[in-house]
Design a protein around this motif. Structure first.
Motif, mmCIF file in Angstrom:
data_model
loop_
_atom_site.group_PDB
_atom_site.id
_atom_site.type_symbol
_atom_site.label_atom_id
_atom_site.label_comp_id
_atom_site.label_asym_id
_atom_site.label_seq_id
_atom_site.Cartn_x
_atom_site.Cartn_y
_atom_site.Cartn_z
ATOM 1 N N GLY A 183 31.433 13.659 55.678
ATOM 2 C CA GLY A 183 30.939 14.592 56.012
ATOM 3 C C GLY A 183 29.515 14.756 56.297
ATOM 4 O O GLY A 183 28.630 13.508 56.133
ATOM 5 N N GLN A 184 28.577 15.943 56.921
ATOM 6 C CA GLN A 184 26.914 16.129 56.570
ATOM 7 C C GLN A 184 26.863 16.559 56.454
ATOM 8 O O GLN A 184 27.252 17.849 55.522
ATOM 9 N N CYS A 199 22.777 10.556 47.264
ATOM 10 C CA CYS A 199 24.594 10.680 47.228
ATOM 11 C C CYS A 199 25.303 10.306 48.608
ATOM 12 O O CYS A 199 25.641 10.163 48.559
ATOM 13 N N GLY A 200 24.361 9.507 49.277
ATOM 14 C CA GLY A 200 24.338 8.343 50.034
ATOM 15 C C GLY A 200 24.529 8.303 51.370
ATOM 16 O O GLY A 200 24.684 7.915 52.389
ATOM 17 N N PHE A 201 23.557 9.991 51.304
ATOM 18 C CA PHE A 201 23.153 10.205 52.994
ATOM 19 C C PHE A 201 22.211 9.437 53.916
ATOM 20 O O PHE A 201 21.347 10.022 52.958
ATOM 21 N N ARG A 202 22.039 9.215 54.991
ATOM 22 C CA ARG A 202 20.472 8.826 55.228
ATOM 23 C C ARG A 202 20.135 9.343 56.220
ATOM 24 O O ARG A 202 18.661 9.623 56.498
ATOM 25 N N ARG A 253 28.611 14.064 47.153
ATOM 26 C CA ARG A 253 29.024 12.020 47.038
ATOM 27 C C ARG A 253 30.206 12.032 47.402
ATOM 28 O O ARG A 253 30.817 11.873 48.087
ATOM 29 N N HIS A 254 30.649 13.008 47.355
ATOM 30 C CA HIS A 254 32.477 13.305 48.083
ATOM 31 C C HIS A 254 32.399 13.869 49.623
ATOM 32 O O HIS A 254 33.423 13.006 49.902
#
Length: 272
Positions: free
Chosen positions: A226-227, A254-257, A219-220
């Motif tokens: 970051g990727q 955690c928010g990554f698409r 998440r951070h």
């Protein structure tokens, strides 16, 4: 996300159980577009798990040969897993995974954080007075240097120190002493190398219930821009695509698409 590649794989040149050809053939059966090899770079403080100097040269020759042999079937990449304490490299690898497997102690000893639970307990008792938070802080001070030292393209298993801590059996991963050390190191690494692997390897080999790194770190990382790239740290055929769907779900939570894939020599986005 449909698995179509893995860049963190080990062969019989280091501590893997299968040859490069066997792994390529398995990737073809899976219908993958690519596979990358990441043999452990020569590390003089612990030569049992890594490639020898001579073996490294043989590894380079074989993977380059296999690249040509399979070029019309699957993309084959020649990478390296470079530890903070590995010998400096000059060979033009397709990519570098930068990892931290050791803590260098005051007496010059190198403590492997992923050897076994028993060795971890003994090392923490001997070098850190049984204090796992001092141990974690020492590890993350080392891990904070991984991108600067290795020049990596991908940060490997960032919180490897938790390998034998399933269920917080050794220390509390929610403790501020642990989390502040981990987050500080993450913030130091990300500007130099923003691409971190989500690594499922210990789910197969150590009975972990989740990949590296932990959700609070991911998440951070997402907050920092970051990727992520999904890998399995493969050491045997059945682990080549181990739990990739679970890793993708973790990334999305955690928010990554998007994740990354190495395609035609360039890291490209792939929908998770």
């Amino acid at each position: 996300m449909t698995s179509s590649s893995n860049l963190h794989t080990h062969t019989t040149y280091c501590d893997g159980k299968n040859t490069a050809r066997e792994l390529i053939q398995r990737a073809i059966v899976l219908g993958w577009e690519s596979i990358g090899f990441s043999g452990h770079a020569y590390t003089s403080c612990d030569t049992e798990y890594c490639m020898s100097r001579e073996g490294t040269q043989a590894y380079q020759r074989e993977i380059l040969s296999l690249q040509q042999e399979y070029k019309d079937t699957i993309q084959v990449y020649l990478g390296i897993e470079q530890d903070v304490f590995s010998e400096e490299i000059s060979f033009p690898y397709d990519y570098i995974i930068g990892s931290t497997h050791y803590i260098r102690c005051d007496d010059g000893a190198y403590v492997a954080v992923d050897a076994s639970r028993e060795k971890t307990v003994a090392a923490v008792k001997r070098y850190f007075g049984g204090d796992y938070y001092r141990y974690a802080q020492a590890y993350y001070r080392q891990a904070a240097q991984v991108a600067a030292v290795t020049g990596c393209d991908i940060v490997g298993h960032f919180d490897l120190i938790t390998k034998f801590n399933e269920g917080s059996c050794l220390f509390d991963e929610s403790d501020p002493r642990y989390r502040s050390a981990a987050l500080e190191a993450l913030e130091q690494v990300t500007p130099t190398c923003p691409l971190f692997e989500i690594n499922t390897g210990a789910m197969l080999r150590a009975g972990r219930s989740a990949p590296y790194p932990a959700a609070f770190l991911l998440r951070h990382l997402q907050h920092l821009g970051g990727q992520v790239i999904i890998t399995s740290d493969c050491h045997q055929l059945k682990g080549l695509d181990w739990n990739f769907s679970e890793a993708a779900e973790l990334a999305k939570s955690c928010g990554f698409r998007y994740g990354k894939i190495l395609r035609n020599g360039v890291f490209a986005d792939v929908l998770l």
